[in-house]
Design an enzyme around this catalytic site. Structure first.
Site, PDB file in Angstrom:
ATOM      1  NE  ARG A  73      -3.708   0.029   2.518  1.00 28.57           N
ATOM      2  CZ  ARG A  73      -3.718  -0.159   3.539  1.00 28.57           C
ATOM      3  NH1 ARG A  73      -3.861   0.520   5.155  1.00 28.57           N
ATOM      4  NH2 ARG A  73      -4.531  -1.302   3.873  1.00 28.57           N
ATOM      5  NE  ARG A 116      -2.442   1.320   9.678  1.00 28.23           N
ATOM      6  CZ  ARG A 116      -3.130   1.166   9.528  1.00 28.23           C
ATOM      7  NH1 ARG A 116      -3.886   1.122   8.493  1.00 28.23           N
ATOM      8  NH2 ARG A 116      -3.519  -0.080  10.112  1.00 28.23           N
ATOM      9  CE  LYS A 141      -5.784  -0.531  11.288  1.00 27.91           C
ATOM     10  NZ  LYS A 141      -7.444  -1.628  10.165  1.00 27.91           N
ATOM     11  CE  LYS A 193      -7.896   3.285   8.928  1.00 29.34           C
ATOM     12  NZ  LYS A 193      -9.027   2.633   8.446  1.00 29.34           N
ATOM     13  CB  CYS A 253     -14.097  -4.005   1.511  1.00 28.12           C
ATOM     14  SG  CYS A 253     -13.982  -5.931   1.649  1.00 28.12           S
ATOM     15  CB  CYS A 307      -9.398  -9.308   2.499  1.00 29.90           C
ATOM     16  SG  CYS A 307      -9.033  -9.318   4.207  1.00 29.90           S
ATOM     17  CB  CYS A 367     -14.820  -9.214   7.643  1.00 30.09           C
ATOM     18  SG  CYS A 367     -13.655  -8.523   8.001  1.00 30.09           S
ATOM     19  CB  CYS A 425     -12.364  -2.098   5.157  1.00 37.06           C
ATOM     20  SG  CYS A 425     -11.211  -3.120   5.611  1.00 37.06           S
TER      21      CYS A 425
HETATM   22 FE1  SRM Z   1      -9.366  -1.651   5.923  1.00 37.02          FE
HETATM   23  C1  SRM Z   1      -8.175  -4.493   7.613  1.00 37.02           C
HETATM   24  C2  SRM Z   1      -8.350  -3.328   3.350  1.00 37.02           C
HETATM   25  C3  SRM Z   1     -10.083   0.626   4.235  1.00 37.02           C
HETATM   26  C4  SRM Z   1     -11.012  -0.325   8.548  1.00 37.02           C
HETATM   27  N1  SRM Z   1      -8.422  -3.392   5.752  1.00 37.02           N
HETATM   28  C5  SRM Z   1      -7.408  -4.449   6.467  1.00 37.02           C
HETATM   29  C6  SRM Z   1      -6.916  -5.033   5.173  1.00 37.02           C
HETATM   30  C7  SRM Z   1      -5.846  -4.653   5.474  1.00 37.02           C
HETATM   31  C8  SRM Z   1      -6.670  -6.913   6.118  1.00 37.02           C
HETATM   32  C9  SRM Z   1      -5.565  -7.295   7.062  1.00 37.02           C
HETATM   33  O1  SRM Z   1      -5.368  -6.668   8.162  1.00 37.02           O
HETATM   34  O2  SRM Z   1      -5.493  -8.546   7.268  1.00 37.02           O
HETATM   35  C10 SRM Z   1      -7.510  -4.850   4.171  1.00 37.02           C
HETATM   36  C11 SRM Z   1      -6.433  -5.503   2.911  1.00 37.02           C
HETATM   37  C12 SRM Z   1      -7.252  -5.860   1.763  1.00 37.02           C
HETATM   38  C13 SRM Z   1      -6.045  -6.591   0.907  1.00 37.02           C
HETATM   39  O3  SRM Z   1      -7.089  -7.772   0.228  1.00 37.02           O
HETATM   40  O4  SRM Z   1      -5.989  -5.447   0.441  1.00 37.02           O
HETATM   41  C14 SRM Z   1      -7.784  -4.036   4.621  1.00 37.02           C
HETATM   42  N2  SRM Z   1      -8.917  -0.952   4.715  1.00 37.02           N
HETATM   43  C15 SRM Z   1      -8.613  -1.955   3.195  1.00 37.02           C
HETATM   44  C16 SRM Z   1      -8.498  -0.866   1.855  1.00 37.02           C
HETATM   45  C17 SRM Z   1      -8.283  -0.586   0.915  1.00 37.02           C
HETATM   46  C18 SRM Z   1     -10.228  -1.311   2.002  1.00 37.02           C
HETATM   47  C19 SRM Z   1     -10.716  -0.317   0.604  1.00 37.02           C
HETATM   48  O5  SRM Z   1     -12.313  -1.021  -0.119  1.00 37.02           O
HETATM   49  O6  SRM Z   1     -10.315   0.000  -0.202  1.00 37.02           O
HETATM   50  C20 SRM Z   1      -8.187  -0.105   2.261  1.00 37.02           C
HETATM   51  C21 SRM Z   1      -7.373   1.077   2.249  1.00 37.02           C
HETATM   52  C22 SRM Z   1      -7.823   2.352   2.725  1.00 37.02           C
HETATM   53  C23 SRM Z   1      -5.810   2.923   2.714  1.00 37.02           C
HETATM   54  O7  SRM Z   1      -5.954   3.649   2.100  1.00 37.02           O
HETATM   55  O8  SRM Z   1      -5.262   2.992   3.668  1.00 37.02           O
HETATM   56  C24 SRM Z   1      -8.800  -0.162   4.303  1.00 37.02           C
HETATM   57  N3  SRM Z   1     -10.001  -0.118   6.982  1.00 37.02           N
HETATM   58  C25 SRM Z   1     -10.772   0.996   5.935  1.00 37.02           C
HETATM   59  C26 SRM Z   1     -11.396   1.721   6.507  1.00 37.02           C
HETATM   60  C27 SRM Z   1     -12.552   3.018   6.057  1.00 37.02           C
HETATM   61  C28 SRM Z   1     -11.267   4.260   6.382  1.00 37.02           C
HETATM   62  O9  SRM Z   1     -10.613   4.197   7.477  1.00 37.02           O
HETATM   63  O10 SRM Z   1     -11.821   4.865   5.923  1.00 37.02           O
HETATM   64  C29 SRM Z   1     -11.589   1.014   7.877  1.00 37.02           C
HETATM   65  C30 SRM Z   1     -13.079   1.033   8.813  1.00 37.02           C
HETATM   66  C31 SRM Z   1     -12.682   2.423  10.025  1.00 37.02           C
HETATM   67  C32 SRM Z   1     -11.311   2.535  11.156  1.00 37.02           C
HETATM   68  O11 SRM Z   1     -10.611   2.379  10.849  1.00 37.02           O
HETATM   69  O12 SRM Z   1     -12.063   1.965  11.813  1.00 37.02           O
HETATM   70  C33 SRM Z   1     -10.922   0.081   8.288  1.00 37.02           C
HETATM   71  N4  SRM Z   1      -9.226  -2.614   8.019  1.00 37.02           N
HETATM   72  C34 SRM Z   1     -10.039  -1.689   8.989  1.00 37.02           C
HETATM   73  C35 SRM Z   1     -10.250  -2.904   9.966  1.00 37.02           C
HETATM   74  C36 SRM Z   1     -10.983  -2.415  11.741  1.00 37.02           C
HETATM   75  C37 SRM Z   1     -10.194  -2.145  12.186  1.00 37.02           C
HETATM   76  C38 SRM Z   1     -10.851  -2.064  14.053  1.00 37.02           C
HETATM   77  O13 SRM Z   1     -10.287  -0.757  14.754  1.00 37.02           O
HETATM   78  O14 SRM Z   1     -11.378  -2.819  14.603  1.00 37.02           O
HETATM   79  C39 SRM Z   1      -9.207  -4.134   9.884  1.00 37.02           C
HETATM   80  C40 SRM Z   1      -8.506  -4.894  11.095  1.00 37.02           C
HETATM   81  C41 SRM Z   1      -7.545  -4.474  11.758  1.00 37.02           C
HETATM   82  O15 SRM Z   1      -6.777  -3.827  12.094  1.00 37.02           O
HETATM   83  O16 SRM Z   1      -7.607  -5.659  13.023  1.00 37.02           O
HETATM   84  C42 SRM Z   1      -8.119  -3.856   8.548  1.00 37.02           C
HETATM   85 FE1  SF4 Z   2     -10.752  -7.094   4.244  1.00 33.57          FE
HETATM   86 FE2  SF4 Z   2     -13.081  -7.642   6.059  1.00 33.57          FE
HETATM   87 FE3  SF4 Z   2     -11.516  -5.619   5.431  1.00 33.57          FE
HETATM   88 FE4  SF4 Z   2     -13.383  -6.432   3.044  1.00 33.57          FE
HETATM   89  S1  SF4 Z   2     -13.930  -4.953   5.253  1.00 33.57           S
HETATM   90  S2  SF4 Z   2     -10.986  -6.119   3.028  1.00 33.57           S
HETATM   91  S3  SF4 Z   2     -13.013  -8.506   4.495  1.00 33.57           S
HETATM   92  S4  SF4 Z   2     -10.460  -6.742   6.743  1.00 33.57           S
END
Ligand code: SRM
Ligand code: SF4
Length: 590
Positions: A85, A154, A217, A219, A438, A444, A483, A487
């Protein structure tokens, strides 16, 4: 002897054990660990400790989930691969950078570029032997991957419109300043990926983060009330800039947003940020740092599921948080100032920039820039970037803006895109324009269901049901995730489909299009195929009963929210069984 002396000494409360990742960070010598050794070895994958450290460098180790079962049956090794990323504050790219990243998709990844919901870019399918080259190549375009993931601040998001006004230009510049200020200082990144020399003797410190970085993390997003495209309240720190005309008055800070939760674990929940203070323009960076420092020192380092700022705020309270910010800053802060209601601007299609040039917003399904049999989107964008050299803006809606376009180039750009089958915004139904998904399967590791790969057929079928009730042109946001981590921000917006178990989604409704209110869980396990028809009675009721006042009438989420959980549940489940509950209510549930 006094009575108290007779009593057995009270045992001191045991010091809570820090989470395992805290130990890994502490022992890593500022994110080095043994990454370099494993990188340069024949080992097929990194260890778990290294995996945790790799995130800070901008990469996740995973495996191809499509082939995993078959390989397991054959007793063969999984197909290990990496997601990489890039960190791109406010999503701003030059054509040169875009073309370099595009070339990288073929050279080192799976021939696609993925625009993320935070205005960044991801590469999928990178193999271990290409990992160093990928990160080095990204750096050669003057973009870093450092801090794109991991327990740090981030990628900082900001309103995407490239309009030449002091408002938008200031916000994009602020996003970059904040991002740069909070970039880790460790020299490990250069040593490992860029063959940087080890600098011996000079002290190496992380002035803001310290040796264990943040508990989790963190944000940050910036918006204005007139354009909440970034979903500012879903950030740990949401910053809303207030303007009088073209003059920046200051910023309202909102803290404690975050969406991640775990099914059936009510102690985890999505939360929107709460407004805490007004900050003068010159104090922006110091105030941002103060928020980060308070969370650094008070966030929960014993339980990673409880380590986001939202939990610190809910347990300590907003007044406590404000006073801690003031203590770090060394002075008092004004309360948040009144501001107009939030709106979301539509950036797709052609728009004047305000300096004689134009920008074109293109809808990119799930942010995946790729060539398919019918649409050669990647080729088209490469040709446009090469011939016309627009600036590019990655949007928090996973879409793309081509900017700085001269009037005389508009026709050529349009022709190039159409020749490759790219659809323009006006040809898309609003429900397609405003839906997000997502990546989920197969990349993922946390996905329970599909998301990106079923987005288009799912939205097609939902659009058919909407058309049945005369709602084909209705503006509606649908966000699909594989899930509950959230995201694609499914808990903010009209409809959220959240992967619950293979082939089944939890259905969330009742949020608002402007993302100022969380939606609520209506049904827990809807089979994927049944989702469109499950929504049918809701669309029928909406079409018949909505308030038609105002410019565009009541929104779908607003309407369902007005109806309330009970009445909406009765529409989909006349016996009232299996009602969900407000996502916000879960805060009180435990
Ligand atoms: Fe996310 C984890 C993809 C925005 C909440 N996110 C992941 C991971 C890295 C999976 C992992 O940990 O193994 C995913 C990678 C999947 C893949 O195959 O690429 C992933 N997140 C994404 C992206 C690519 C989704 C998308 O459709 O674009 C976004 C990348 C953003 C970036 O450029 O930095 C992405 N993730 C978000 C958002 C939305 C936002 O930030 O605006 C959220 C919800 C807001 C938040 O952070 O609460 C989000 N991602 C999570 C979480 C849950 C965090 C938590 O507090 O519980 C995880 C899991 C974790 O961190 O344990 C996670
Ligand atoms: Fe993966 Fe869940 Fe984030 Fe979708 S919402 S990219 S399944 S961690």
């Amino acid at each position: 002897m006094s009575q108290s002396q007779d009593l057995p000494a009270k045992k001191p409360a045991p010091t809570p054990k820090l989470s395992q990742v805290e130990g890994v960070k502490q022992a890593s010598a500022l994110l080095r660990g043994s990454i370099a050794e494993t990188l340069n070895s024949d080992l097929v994958k990194f260890t778990e400790d290294e995996y945790n450290l790799l995130k800070f460098h901008g990469t996740y180790q995973g495996y191809d989930r499509d082939s995993a079962t078959e390989l397991k049956q054959q007793k063969a090794e999984k197909k290990w691969e990496f997601m990489v990323r890039a960190r791109i504050p406010a999503g701003r790219l030059t054509s040169r950078q875009y073309l370099d990243l595009d070339a990288l998709a073929d050279r080192r990844a799976n021939h696609t570029i993925r625009i993320t919901t935070r205005q960044a870019i991801q590469f999928h399918g990178v193999v271990k032997s290409d990992l160093k080259g990928t990160i080095a190549d990204i750096n050669a375009t003057m973009i870093t991957t450092l801090g794109a993931c991991g327990d740090v601040v981030r990628n900082v998001t900001a309103m995407p419109a490239p309009v030449r006004s002091p408002v938008t230009e200031r916000l994009a510049a602020d996003a970059k300043r904040i991002s740069d200020h909070l970039l880790p200082h460790t020299r490990a990144y250069h040593e490992i990926w860029l063959d940087g020399e080890q600098v011996l003797g000079e002290p190496e410190i992380e002035p803001i983060y310290g040796t264990t970085y943040l508990p989790r993390k963190f944000k940050i997003g910036l918006g204005v009330p007139e354009d909440n495209s970034v979903d500012v309240l879903t950030n740990d720190l949401g910053i809303v800039a207030l303007y009088e005309g073209d003059t920046l008055v200051g910023y309202n800070f909102a803290v404690g947003g975050g969406l991640g939760m775990t099914h059936n674990k009510p102690k985890t929940y999505p939360r929107l940020a709460s407004f805490v203070a007004f900050v003068e323009p010159d104090d922006l960076i110091k105030a941002v740092e103060a928020v980060v420092v308070v969370q650094r020192d008070h966030g929960d380092r014993t339980n990673r599921r409880h380590a986001r700022l939202k939990y610190t705020i809910d347990e300590r309270g907003l007044p406590w948080f404000k006073s801690e910010m003031e203590r770090v800053l060394g002075r008092t802060l004004e309360d948040p100032r009144p501001m107009p209601p939030f709106q979301v601007a539509d950036h797709l299609g052609w728009h004047e920039q305000g300096d004689g040039l134009w920008y074109l917003g293109l809808a990119i399904p799930s942010g995946r820039v790729q060539d398919t049999d019918t649409v050669k989107l990647r080729t088209a964008l490469r040709e446009v970037a090469t011939r016309f050299q627009p600036a590019l803006v990655l949007m928090p809606t996973q879409d793309l803006i081509l900017a700085d376009i001269r009037e005389e180039d508009r026709a050529g750009i349009e022709r190039t895109l159409r020749d490759h089958g790219v659809q323009f915004a006006e040809e898309l139904l609003p429900v397609h324009r405003w839906s997000l998904a997502c990546p989920a399967l197969p990349t993922c590791g946390l996905a329970l269901t599909e998301a990106e790969r079923i987005r288009t057929p799912m939205i097609d079928r939902i659009a058919e049901v909407m058309a049945r009730y005369g709602l084909a042109q209705e503006r509606l946001s649908i966000r699909i995730t594989g899930c509950p981590n959230g995201c694609a921000r499914p808990y903010a917006g009209d409809i959220g489909l959240v992967g619950r178990m293979p082939g089944h989604f939890a259905l969330y409704v009742g949020g608002d299009f402007e993302c100022t209110r969380l939606n609520w869980k209506l049904l827990d396990r809807v089979p994927e195929d049944d989702v469109p028809e499950t929504l049918a009675p809701l669309f029928a009721e909406f079409a018949a009963q909505r308030d038609r006042g105002g410019d565009r009438g009541e929104g779908f989420g607003d309407f369902l929210n007005r109806l309330g959980v009970e009445r909406v549940t009765a529409l989909v489940k006349p016996d009232g069984a299996d009602a969900g509950g407000n996502a916000g209510d879960l805060v009180e549930a435990d």
